[in-house]
Design a protein around this motif. Structure first.
Motif, PDB file in Angstrom:
ATOM      1  N   MET A  34       0.837  -1.195   0.000  1.00 26.11           N
ATOM      2  CA  MET A  34       0.000   0.000   0.000  1.00 26.11           C
ATOM      3  C   MET A  34       0.872   1.245   0.000  1.00 26.11           C
ATOM      4  SD  MET A  34      -3.010  -1.239  -0.085  1.00 26.11           S
ATOM      5  CE  MET A  34      -3.935   0.277   0.161  1.00 26.11           C
ATOM      6  N   GLY A  35       0.412   2.241  -0.701  1.00 27.14           N
ATOM      7  CA  GLY A  35       1.231   3.435  -0.821  1.00 27.14           C
ATOM      8  C   GLY A  35       0.429   4.713  -0.762  1.00 27.14           C
ATOM      9  N   TRP A  36       1.152   5.795  -0.626  1.00 25.89           N
ATOM     10  CA  TRP A  36       0.579   7.138  -0.691  1.00 25.89           C
ATOM     11  C   TRP A  36       1.310   7.923  -1.775  1.00 25.89           C
ATOM     12  CZ3 TRP A  36      -3.695   8.795   1.855  1.00 25.89           C
ATOM     13  CH2 TRP A  36      -4.127   8.041   2.943  1.00 25.89           C
ATOM     14  N   SER A  80      -2.247   4.136   7.250  1.00 29.39           N
ATOM     15  CA  SER A  80      -2.190   5.535   7.692  1.00 29.39           C
ATOM     16  C   SER A  80      -0.896   6.197   7.257  1.00 29.39           C
ATOM     17  CB  SER A  80      -2.313   5.605   9.215  1.00 29.39           C
ATOM     18  OG  SER A  80      -3.558   5.111   9.644  1.00 29.39           O
ATOM     19  N   LEU A  81      -0.960   7.501   7.170  1.00 29.44           N
ATOM     20  CA  LEU A  81       0.231   8.310   6.894  1.00 29.44           C
ATOM     21  C   LEU A  81       0.269   9.432   7.926  1.00 29.44           C
ATOM     22  CD1 LEU A  81       2.638   8.696   4.911  1.00 29.44           C
ATOM     23  CD2 LEU A  81       1.223  10.403   3.753  1.00 29.44           C
ATOM     24  N   GLN A  82       1.179   9.319   8.874  1.00 26.81           N
ATOM     25  CA  GLN A  82       1.370  10.362   9.864  1.00 26.81           C
ATOM     26  C   GLN A  82       2.336  11.381   9.297  1.00 26.81           C
ATOM     27  OE1 GLN A  82      -0.046  10.794  12.991  1.00 26.81           O
ATOM     28  NE2 GLN A  82       1.017  12.765  12.965  1.00 26.81           N
ATOM     29  N   TYR A  95      -3.265  10.691  -2.356  1.00 24.62           N
ATOM     30  CA  TYR A  95      -3.976   9.514  -2.821  1.00 24.62           C
ATOM     31  C   TYR A  95      -3.416   8.255  -2.187  1.00 24.62           C
ATOM     32  CZ  TYR A  95      -5.558  12.576  -6.611  1.00 24.62           C
ATOM     33  OH  TYR A  95      -6.109  13.593  -7.342  1.00 24.62           O
ATOM     34  N   CYS A  96      -4.303   7.365  -1.819  1.00 22.61           N
ATOM     35  CA  CYS A  96      -3.931   6.039  -1.357  1.00 22.61           C
ATOM     36  C   CYS A  96      -3.948   5.101  -2.565  1.00 22.61           C
ATOM     37  CB  CYS A  96      -4.941   5.578  -0.310  1.00 22.61           C
ATOM     38  SG  CYS A  96      -4.684   3.923   0.325  1.00 22.61           S
TER      39      CYS A  96
END
Length: 120
Positions: A34-36, A80-82, A95-96
């Protein structure tokens, strides 16, 4: 096609923090990479971070290393992306994305995006 749903975007002052979340359709995605990604106005979409489905491997763009942290909660089927120490240049639609492999990832699944705006 499976849908990824992002949340958590908003307006924040420079130096502040935000936490983005991506809901995946189900447990099968716990095995996916999974990425951002992000896209600023007038610019191409760029990679931000990714996390492997089978282990703790992570990868970050140089521009966010040390400030952003990607993680996943397999019980909740979320990624999640902190984002800490935000800068105005972090302003973009985030975008995920999901892909089946870590090496040579093909990003087959995308969310609709969530806006992050960092004011100076």
């Amino acid at each position: 096609q499976a849908q990824l749903v992002e949340s958590g975007g908003g307006l924040v002052q420079a130096g502040g923090s935000l936490r983005l979340s991506c809901a995946t359709p189900g447990r099968a995605f716990n095995w996916y990479t999974m990425g951002w990604f992000r896209q600023a106005p007038g610019k191409e979409r760029e990679f931000v971070a990714r996390i492997d489905g089978r282990g703790p491997m992570t990868d970050y763009a140089d521009s966010v290393k040390g400030r952003f942290t990607i993680s996943r909660d397999t019980a909740k089927n979320t990624v999640s992306l902190q984002m800490n120490s935000l800068k105005p240049e972090d302003t973009a639609v985030y975008y995920c994305a999901g892909g089946k492999t870590w090496y040579g990832t093909t990003w087959d699944y995308w969310g609709q995006g969530t806006q992050v705006t960092v004011s100076s």
